[in-house]
Write a protein that holds these residues in place. Structure first.
Motif, PDB file in Angstrom:
ATOM      1  N   ALA A  48     -24.325  36.706 -15.809  1.00 42.46           N
ATOM      2  CA  ALA A  48     -24.178  37.117 -14.411  1.00 42.46           C
ATOM      3  C   ALA A  48     -22.922  36.515 -13.794  1.00 42.46           C
ATOM      4  CB  ALA A  48     -25.415  36.713 -13.616  1.00 42.46           C
ATOM      5  N   ILE A  49     -22.653  35.262 -14.091  1.00 38.23           N
ATOM      6  CA  ILE A  49     -21.454  34.592 -13.566  1.00 38.23           C
ATOM      7  C   ILE A  49     -20.201  35.252 -14.113  1.00 38.23           C
ATOM      8  CG2 ILE A  49     -20.126  32.438 -13.621  1.00 38.23           C
ATOM      9  CD1 ILE A  49     -22.950  31.023 -13.608  1.00 38.23           C
ATOM     10  N   ARG A  50     -20.176  35.488 -15.431  1.00 38.34           N
ATOM     11  CA  ARG A  50     -19.000  36.147 -16.043  1.00 38.34           C
ATOM     12  C   ARG A  50     -18.771  37.524 -15.434  1.00 38.34           C
ATOM     13  NH1 ARG A  50     -20.916  33.811 -20.822  1.00 38.34           N
ATOM     14  NH2 ARG A  50     -22.076  35.687 -21.320  1.00 38.34           N
ATOM     15  N   ASN A  51     -19.840  38.299 -15.271  1.00 42.02           N
ATOM     16  CA  ASN A  51     -19.717  39.638 -14.697  1.00 42.02           C
ATOM     17  C   ASN A  51     -19.190  39.584 -13.271  1.00 42.02           C
ATOM     18  OD1 ASN A  51     -20.641  40.779 -17.054  1.00 42.02           O
ATOM     19  ND2 ASN A  51     -22.735  41.000 -16.328  1.00 42.02           N
ATOM     20  N   GLU A  52     -19.693  38.658 -12.486  1.00 44.43           N
ATOM     21  CA  GLU A  52     -19.230  38.547 -11.102  1.00 44.43           C
ATOM     22  C   GLU A  52     -17.767  38.127 -11.054  1.00 44.43           C
ATOM     23  OE1 GLU A  52     -20.107  35.622  -7.476  1.00 44.43           O
ATOM     24  OE2 GLU A  52     -21.819  36.837  -8.084  1.00 44.43           O
ATOM     25  N   LEU A  53     -17.391  37.191 -11.878  1.00 48.91           N
ATOM     26  CA  LEU A  53     -15.994  36.754 -11.899  1.00 48.91           C
ATOM     27  C   LEU A  53     -15.078  37.887 -12.337  1.00 48.91           C
ATOM     28  CD1 LEU A  53     -16.299  33.154 -13.386  1.00 48.91           C
ATOM     29  CD2 LEU A  53     -15.757  33.790 -11.025  1.00 48.91           C
ATOM     30  N   ASP A  54     -15.508  38.655 -13.334  1.00 52.86           N
ATOM     31  CA  ASP A  54     -14.696  39.768 -13.823  1.00 52.86           C
ATOM     32  C   ASP A  54     -14.514  40.843 -12.751  1.00 52.86           C
ATOM     33  OD1 ASP A  54     -14.449  38.563 -16.269  1.00 52.86           O
ATOM     34  OD2 ASP A  54     -15.965  39.807 -17.257  1.00 52.86           O
TER      35      ASP A  54
END
Length: 121
Positions: A48-54
């Motif tokens: 979820a963190i990676r997706n939000e950052l991307d």
């Protein structure tokens, strides 16, 4: 309702605050709560963190919208959680797989602190 849980809830190996859902053969039926292992929850959060950052790095300007005092409080809570969890692992009160959660908490605390000040390591 035909729902199969992968295992019964074991607080030594599963999160207490969150759970997944198992869907049975009946698509109209409610999903049954399913225990989430520590590594499963950590992977879900990291994804979820990676997706939000991307998706939002340009929109956010690389910053998180929390006050400094909030970040310090959150970092403290993460550090305390990590220390207490490690102690419980050492005592055998929870499964060693919870170490993945302490690493995530350490990483997030470090990120919050880095946005406020430079840490002496």
């Amino acid at each position: 309702m035909n729902v199969t849980q992968k295992s019964s809830h074991d607080p030594r190996r599963h999160t207490l605050s969150r759970h997944g859902h198992a869907f049975g053969d009946d698509p109209g039926a409610d999903a049954a709560p399913e225990p989430l292992s520590f590594p499963e929850e950590v992977e879900s959060l990291r994804t979820a963190i990676r997706n939000e950052l991307d998706m939002k790095v340009e929109d956010r300007g690389g910053k998180v919208g929390v006050l400094g005092s909030e970040a310090v409080t959150i970092a403290f809570l993460l550090d305390e959680f990590s220390a207490r969890t490690r102690l419980q692992i050492e005592k055998g009160e929870i499964d060693g797989s919870a170490e993945s959660m302490t690493r995530l908490a350490d990483d997030m605390s470090r990120l919050l602190k880095a946005s406020l000040w430079v840490e002496d390591e």
